[in-house]
Design an enzyme around this catalytic site. Sequence first.
Site, PDB file in Angstrom:
ATOM      1  N   GLY A 154       0.782  -1.233   0.000  1.00  0.00           N
ATOM      2  CA  GLY A 154       0.000   0.000   0.000  1.00  0.00           C
ATOM      3  C   GLY A 154       0.810   1.277   0.000  1.00  0.00           C
ATOM      4  O   GLY A 154       0.229   2.353  -0.180  1.00  0.00           O
TER       5      GLY A 154
ATOM      6  N   GLU B 196       4.459  -6.243   1.501  1.00  0.00           N
ATOM      7  CA  GLU B 196       4.021  -6.612   0.149  1.00  0.00           C
ATOM      8  C   GLU B 196       3.928  -5.391  -0.748  1.00  0.00           C
ATOM      9  O   GLU B 196       2.836  -5.024  -1.203  1.00  0.00           O
ATOM     10  CB  GLU B 196       2.663  -7.318   0.226  1.00  0.00           C
ATOM     11  N   PRO B 197       5.039  -4.744  -1.031  1.00  0.00           N
ATOM     12  CA  PRO B 197       4.980  -3.534  -1.846  1.00  0.00           C
ATOM     13  C   PRO B 197       4.742  -3.848  -3.319  1.00  0.00           C
ATOM     14  O   PRO B 197       5.365  -4.751  -3.882  1.00  0.00           O
ATOM     15  CB  PRO B 197       6.380  -2.933  -1.666  1.00  0.00           C
ATOM     16  N   GLY B 198       3.831  -3.102  -3.925  1.00  0.00           N
ATOM     17  CA  GLY B 198       3.610  -3.225  -5.364  1.00  0.00           C
ATOM     18  C   GLY B 198       3.896  -1.889  -6.008  1.00  0.00           C
ATOM     19  O   GLY B 198       4.964  -1.615  -6.546  1.00  0.00           O
ATOM     20  N   ARG B 199       2.906  -0.978  -5.866  1.00  0.00           N
ATOM     21  CA  ARG B 199       2.976   0.333  -6.492  1.00  0.00           C
ATOM     22  C   ARG B 199       4.260   1.104  -6.154  1.00  0.00           C
ATOM     23  O   ARG B 199       4.806   1.786  -7.006  1.00  0.00           O
ATOM     24  CB  ARG B 199       1.761   1.135  -6.022  1.00  0.00           C
TER      25      ARG B 199
ATOM     26  N   ARG C  85      -7.246   3.266 -14.899  1.00  0.00           N
ATOM     27  CA  ARG C  85      -7.294   3.950 -13.595  1.00  0.00           C
ATOM     28  C   ARG C  85      -8.047   5.288 -13.627  1.00  0.00           C
ATOM     29  O   ARG C  85      -8.835   5.565 -12.734  1.00  0.00           O
ATOM     30  CB  ARG C  85      -5.883   4.138 -13.021  1.00  0.00           C
TER      31      ARG C  85
ATOM     32  N   CYS D 100     -15.401   3.233 -27.493  1.00  0.00           N
ATOM     33  CA  CYS D 100     -16.754   3.790 -27.543  1.00  0.00           C
ATOM     34  C   CYS D 100     -17.390   3.850 -26.161  1.00  0.00           C
ATOM     35  O   CYS D 100     -18.349   3.115 -25.866  1.00  0.00           O
ATOM     36  CB  CYS D 100     -17.609   2.958 -28.492  1.00  0.00           C
ATOM     37  N   GLU D 101     -16.875   4.681 -25.314  1.00  0.00           N
ATOM     38  CA  GLU D 101     -17.404   4.894 -23.961  1.00  0.00           C
ATOM     39  C   GLU D 101     -17.061   6.327 -23.595  1.00  0.00           C
ATOM     40  O   GLU D 101     -15.918   6.759 -23.800  1.00  0.00           O
ATOM     41  CB  GLU D 101     -16.671   4.016 -22.925  1.00  0.00           C
TER      42      GLU D 101
END
Length: 427
Positions: free
Chosen positions: A249, A284-287, A323, A352-353
């Site tokens: 986190g 548990e580092p990700g970002r 994101r 197409c959104e």
Amino acid sequence: MSIRGSSLLGLTEFAHRDGVLHAEGVPVPVLAERYGTPLYVYSRSHLLGQYRRLAEALAPLDPTLFFAVKSNTCGAVIATLAEAGAGADVVSGGELFRARRAGVPADRIAFAGVGKTEAEIEQALREDILYFTVESEPELERISACAARLGLVGRVAIRVNPDVDPKTHKYTSTGKKENKFGVDLERARRAYERAARLPGIEIAGLHMHLGSPIMTRDPYVQAVEKVGPLLDELKTAYPTFRHLDVGGGMGIAYRPDQAPFDLDAFAEAIVPPLKATGLKIGLEPGRFITGNAGILVTRVQYVKDNPFKKFLVVDAAMTELIRPALYQAHHEIVAVEGTAETVLGDVVGPVCESGDFLAQDRDLPAVPAGGLLAVLSAGAYGAVMASTYNSRPLAAEVMVSGPRHELVRRRQTVEDLVRDEVMPRWE
Ligand code: LLP
């Protein structure tokens, strides 16, 4: 010639030199020309730098850094970190497969997730991973049954929900009592007692994960304080209880005016109480590792002037980076080749959104059709959350290291899109 934002978000690995954005030693236009766009570009040096900064700040704990593979599953990224000593936090049989394939030793793998299937549990038991982080009592029973069937034992760290507010987006907040994750602190004792009675289970430790991204140390400090008394009880009750995994986190700066996660303050506050537990500490580092290690390079297709708004229509979309659409997340967007002019408008993709935007109502670099833009901070939860909606093949991914660049995932083709389809023959 103007040098725009020569230090983007304080990054040294992505910076303009003589008006041209470089990824380490490589001019980004060279990469766009060679590999096409949209293109993910990863900096090897940033990945390793962030991993080492974290490892050094927490060195007194000698922690295991389980890289949260979900943030970026590219084999070259996982392998780079595994070579530096990282373990892996995986959340599916697929991620376990990728981590092992990229060279992460099984005894440095933690398996998380609220819905592990029997097949995934058996796969992990056979691999002899370090531990499962367990989300519920029914999951304990299932792991025990699978282990008993295989004549093995499943090591578990029960995920406790400490009910701490990580002050992040409601979709990525996980450690509050109303979230689906973990076992309530009050019920945790009961879960451990149940685990102790199950034949296929060894109690290995306790796990927490509060949410993502978290920008201050406070939620971590509060959570460790909250579980302190329980940890003391568990250490006494279960001799095999050795691990405390505080999850991931740790945030990154997405905006130039945003203070980065203060690693020194985090370490100063968290090292003493964690050390005092006497347990083997995991994170548990990700970002924190991958977020600013990646950019998404895209080419402007059209500049569209509606009466009310200006749109830069680019060849990347919500399919490459969801994101902004999903969390209203902010990603800086810069011109690859320097222009000091700005224009107020949106950066949108071809999907197409109306939710297909990368930036909205922002001062954007006035890049003409044919020019290149770079979307920053795209290394985490970028390529991994991509889809092929509108039959858009997945983008290519490249890694740079100093002056060198390597294709680490080739661009999908339209044939790839239909490869798994089967035409029924009804006659
Ligand atoms: N450990 C567990 C148990 C997790 O659930 C997560 C992230 C992590 C570690 C890694 O968190 P990190 O260090 O990367 O913040 N798609 C969202 C983020 C979802 C995070 C899910 N769990 C986004 O794009 O912001």
